[in-house]
Design a protein around this motif. Structure first.
Motif, PDB file in Angstrom:
ATOM      1  N   VAL A 172      -3.591  13.305  -4.125  1.00 28.90           N
ATOM      2  CA  VAL A 172      -3.824  12.640  -2.849  1.00 28.90           C
ATOM      3  C   VAL A 172      -5.155  11.880  -2.834  1.00 28.90           C
ATOM      4  O   VAL A 172      -5.253  10.810  -2.238  1.00 28.90           O
ATOM      5  N   LEU A 173      -6.169  12.402  -3.507  1.00 28.85           N
ATOM      6  CA  LEU A 173      -7.476  11.732  -3.475  1.00 28.85           C
ATOM      7  C   LEU A 173      -7.424  10.339  -4.090  1.00 28.85           C
ATOM      8  O   LEU A 173      -8.085   9.422  -3.591  1.00 28.85           O
ATOM      9  N   LEU A 216       1.028   9.162  -6.307  1.00 28.75           N
ATOM     10  CA  LEU A 216       1.584  10.500  -6.127  1.00 28.75           C
ATOM     11  C   LEU A 216       2.656  10.804  -7.168  1.00 28.75           C
ATOM     12  O   LEU A 216       2.692  11.904  -7.719  1.00 28.75           O
ATOM     13  N   ARG A 217       3.506   9.833  -7.453  1.00 26.01           N
ATOM     14  CA  ARG A 217       4.569  10.009  -8.448  1.00 26.01           C
ATOM     15  C   ARG A 217       3.994  10.224  -9.838  1.00 26.01           C
ATOM     16  O   ARG A 217       4.531  10.982 -10.633  1.00 26.01           O
ATOM     17  N   MET A 246       0.820  -1.216   0.000  1.00 26.27           N
ATOM     18  CA  MET A 246       0.000   0.000   0.000  1.00 26.27           C
ATOM     19  C   MET A 246       0.853   1.264   0.000  1.00 26.27           C
ATOM     20  O   MET A 246       0.482   2.270  -0.612  1.00 26.27           O
ATOM     21  N   VAL A 247       2.002   1.233   0.659  1.00 23.37           N
ATOM     22  CA  VAL A 247       2.926   2.369   0.581  1.00 23.37           C
ATOM     23  C   VAL A 247       3.369   2.545  -0.868  1.00 23.37           C
ATOM     24  O   VAL A 247       3.391   3.662  -1.396  1.00 23.37           O
ATOM     25  N   GLY A 248       3.685   1.435  -1.528  1.00 24.68           N
ATOM     26  CA  GLY A 248       4.066   1.500  -2.939  1.00 24.68           C
ATOM     27  C   GLY A 248       2.944   2.007  -3.823  1.00 24.68           C
ATOM     28  O   GLY A 248       3.163   2.791  -4.751  1.00 24.68           O
ATOM     29  N   ALA A 260      -5.346   3.762  -0.710  1.00 26.54           N
ATOM     30  CA  ALA A 260      -4.146   3.057  -0.252  1.00 26.54           C
ATOM     31  C   ALA A 260      -3.774   3.489   1.156  1.00 26.54           C
ATOM     32  O   ALA A 260      -3.381   2.663   1.985  1.00 26.54           O
ATOM     33  N   PHE A 261      -3.917   4.789   1.465  1.00 27.12           N
ATOM     34  CA  PHE A 261      -3.621   5.276   2.812  1.00 27.12           C
ATOM     35  C   PHE A 261      -4.609   4.716   3.837  1.00 27.12           C
ATOM     36  O   PHE A 261      -4.222   4.360   4.954  1.00 27.12           O
TER      37      PHE A 261
END
Length: 134
Positions: free
Chosen positions: A106-107, A100-101, A92-94, A112-113
């Protein structure tokens, strides 16, 4: 210092209710990750396009699919829930980083967050089952 009893935790929440809530959360997360993994392994067009959008090779989608499917199933078992939550948390961090990359904002990274936060709850609740914790 408060002491937890067999019938409840130190915060007054009965142990049985806490265990049921933990199981419900693990089942919910397992359903999400098993479904997500199966969609990747079935090469659903949405998933293929998503990985292409992030600039990842198609084989990477299958690797993530296997990880999501396997770790999703492992969430269902108490002893493997913490390691599974840790592995899925890294995924999920990936996923958040990939959004984002890619400039998605962010939405689009928010799911994932949220999943990462729920996995952290599972990991914290089952942390005693981690090999280093023994």
């Amino acid at each position: 210092m408060a002491i937890a009893t067999a019938t409840g935790g130190s915060d007054g929440v009965p142990g049985r209710a806490r265990a049921r809530a933990g199981l419900a959360l693990r089942v919910l997360l397992a359903a999400v990750f098993v479904a997500a993994g199966l969609m990747k392994l079935a090469a659903i067009e949405f998933e293929v396009q998503g990985f292409a959008h992030f600039g990842y090779a198609l084989w990477f989608m299958y690797v993530i699919g296997v990880l999501e499917l396997g770790a999703g199933l492992a969430l269902l078992f108490r002893r493997s829930a913490a390691p599974a939550a840790l592995l899925l948390g890294a995924v999920m961090v990936g996923a958040a980083f990939s959004h984002l990359r890619a400039g998605d904002g962010v939405l689009l990274a928010l799911p994932a967050f949220v999943l990462l936060a729920l996995l952290a709850v599972v990991g914290a609740a089952r942390r005693g089952d981690l090999p280093a914790a023994r």
